[in-house]
Design a protein around this motif. Structure first.
Motif, mmCIF file in Angstrom:
data_model
loop_
_atom_site.group_PDB
_atom_site.id
_atom_site.type_symbol
_atom_site.label_atom_id
_atom_site.label_comp_id
_atom_site.label_asym_id
_atom_site.label_seq_id
_atom_site.Cartn_x
_atom_site.Cartn_y
_atom_site.Cartn_z
ATOM 1 N N ILE A 66 0.851 -1.202 0.000
ATOM 2 C CA ILE A 66 0.000 0.000 0.000
ATOM 3 C C ILE A 66 0.882 1.245 0.000
ATOM 4 N N ARG A 67 1.969 1.203 0.776
ATOM 5 C CA ARG A 67 2.902 2.335 0.790
ATOM 6 C C ARG A 67 3.499 2.555 -0.596
ATOM 7 N N HIS A 68 3.897 1.480 -1.239
ATOM 8 C CA HIS A 68 4.473 1.595 -2.574
ATOM 9 C C HIS A 68 3.471 2.193 -3.559
ATOM 10 N N SER A 110 -0.474 3.487 -13.418
ATOM 11 C CA SER A 110 -0.890 2.228 -12.783
ATOM 12 C C SER A 110 0.300 1.646 -12.029
ATOM 13 N N HIS A 111 0.108 1.326 -10.754
ATOM 14 C CA HIS A 111 1.231 0.880 -9.941
ATOM 15 C C HIS A 111 1.893 -0.351 -10.534
ATOM 16 N N THR A 112 3.217 -0.280 -10.666
ATOM 17 C CA THR A 112 3.998 -1.339 -11.303
ATOM 18 C C THR A 112 5.339 -1.486 -10.599
ATOM 19 N N TYR A 113 5.779 -2.730 -10.437
ATOM 20 C CA TYR A 113 7.127 -2.985 -9.946
ATOM 21 C C TYR A 113 8.047 -3.204 -11.155
ATOM 22 N N TYR A 114 9.238 -2.589 -11.106
ATOM 23 C CA TYR A 114 10.158 -2.658 -12.235
ATOM 24 C C TYR A 114 11.374 -3.513 -11.907
ATOM 25 N N GLY A 130 -0.934 -10.045 -6.967
ATOM 26 C CA GLY A 130 -1.875 -9.056 -7.493
ATOM 27 C C GLY A 130 -1.251 -7.760 -7.950
ATOM 28 N N HIS A 131 0.056 -7.779 -8.236
ATOM 29 C CA HIS A 131 0.747 -6.571 -8.675
ATOM 30 C C HIS A 131 1.204 -6.713 -10.120
ATOM 31 N N SER A 132 1.349 -5.592 -10.797
ATOM 32 C CA SER A 132 1.894 -5.597 -12.155
ATOM 33 C C SER A 132 3.409 -5.473 -12.090
ATOM 34 N N PHE A 174 11.704 3.784 -17.263
ATOM 35 C CA PHE A 174 10.566 3.523 -16.374
ATOM 36 C C PHE A 174 9.650 4.743 -16.282
ATOM 37 N N PHE A 175 10.199 5.951 -16.460
ATOM 38 C CA PHE A 175 9.352 7.147 -16.509
ATOM 39 C C PHE A 175 8.370 7.050 -17.666
ATOM 40 N N PHE A 176 8.888 6.665 -18.826
ATOM 41 C CA PHE A 176 8.067 6.621 -20.035
ATOM 42 C C PHE A 176 6.994 5.534 -19.945
ATOM 43 N N VAL A 177 7.362 4.396 -19.380
ATOM 44 C CA VAL A 177 6.378 3.322 -19.215
ATOM 45 C C VAL A 177 5.310 3.738 -18.208
ATOM 46 N N ALA A 178 5.733 4.330 -17.092
ATOM 47 C CA ALA A 178 4.784 4.752 -16.053
ATOM 48 C C ALA A 178 3.750 5.725 -16.608
#
Length: 299
Positions: free
Chosen positions: A5-7, A61-65, A110-112, A51-55
């Motif tokens: 949730i913090r992330h 949408s919250h995503t882990y890279y 449940g994360h992208s 990652f800026f461009f993808v975000a």
């Protein structure tokens, strides 16, 4: 507070913080679409800030890279980055399976997750094939796969160069593959589809849609990518100065604002020069008095 949730909250805050600066600084445009469910995203890799461009292309949408090892060797800065966004480590000395398992855990929770499939940013403006294991991960995750392509990034911020060239970058989702589609495909078919979707050739794109990339130092540090002179065939004598590519033997070409060389002989762009120099290196077709060889003899 739960870590994920913090992330998510921090990610959303950072998204709004960088949105307008990224558009302004990089001339970035995108066909943005939000993620509706946990998704594996595979993008091409052209700059240190992809990652800026993808975000922005995914509407925040919250995503882990998946990030390369240097992110985890910055001392306290690495700890701050981990606390803020928890990038997935891809360190040397570990197996690709370690990274894949962490990605899988995130997806199943449940994360992208986004991975830059080539593993490194391009040196010459042309994409390289992705890691073959990407297809296996896409199939067994049971999640949708989206392919994302960044266009114009190499000429804006080349891996070998200094600073930012003011021009244009565009990002967009190329294709979406459902879990059912992925299960019906072989690993080779998935990898082929991903490679096709995210493939970027900066020079072919410039021929079709020419864009100026303005910089007063557009050729500086070119020696990081180009090491063999086409005139004297010596290694280690090439260097860049402002907009010129020079050799100690007197060879000289200009790098235009379109990223090409003028005159266009013997090479029109970095990719052609790079292909030639690698063939020469492979065949030992270079001058025996090259600086690199002189340096080795003194060791």
């Amino acid at each position: 507070m739960n870590e994920s949730i913090r992330h998510q909250k921090i990610y959303r805050f950072l998204y709004h913080l960088i949105k307008y600066p990224v558009h302004a600084i990089f001339g970035y445009t995108c066909e943005a679409e939000a993620l509706e469910e946990p998704t594996l995203i595979v993008s091409n890799h052209v700059t240190d800030v992809d990652f800026f461009f993808v975000a922005l292309g995914l509407k925040g949408s919250h995503t882990y890279y998946v990030a390369s090892e240097h992110i985890f060797r910055l001392g306290w800065i690495s700890k701050v980055i981990h606390w803020l966004v928890a990038p997935i480590a891809r360190r040397k000395g570990t197996t690709a399976m370690d990274t894949a398992m962490t990605m899988m855990r995130k997806l199943l929770a449940g994360h992208s997750v986004c991975v830059f499939g080539e593993g490194e940013s391009t040196w010459n403006g042309q994409s390289i094939p992705i890691y073959p294991a990407t297809a296996t991960l896409a199939r067994v995750s049971g999640k949708p796969l989206k392919t994302f392509r960044i266009e114009g990034g190499h000429l804006t911020m080349p891996r070998w160069g200094k600073g930012i060239r003011r021009g244009k970058i565009h990002g967009h989702v190329v294709n979406t593959y459902s879990p059912e589609q992925l299960k019906a495909m072989t690993a080779d078919e998935i990898n082929e589809a991903i490679n096709r979707d995210i493939y970027e050739d900066a020079w072919e794109r410039q021929k079709k849609q020419p864009v100026r990339y303005r910089s007063r130092k557009r050729a500086e540090a070119i020696e990081t990518a180009l090491f063999l002179c086409p005139k004297c065939k010596r290694i280690g004598t090439i260097h860049g100065k402002r907009h010129q590519v020079l050799c100690d033997c007197g060879f000289k070409v200009d790098m235009t604002e379109y990223g090409t060389f003028e005159p266009a002989e013997p090479f029109e762009n970095i990719a052609q020069w790079d292909k030639w120099q690698m063939e020469c290196l492979k065949n030992c077709d270079f001058a025996p008095d090259s600086k690199l060889l002189d340096a080795e003899m003194t060791l």
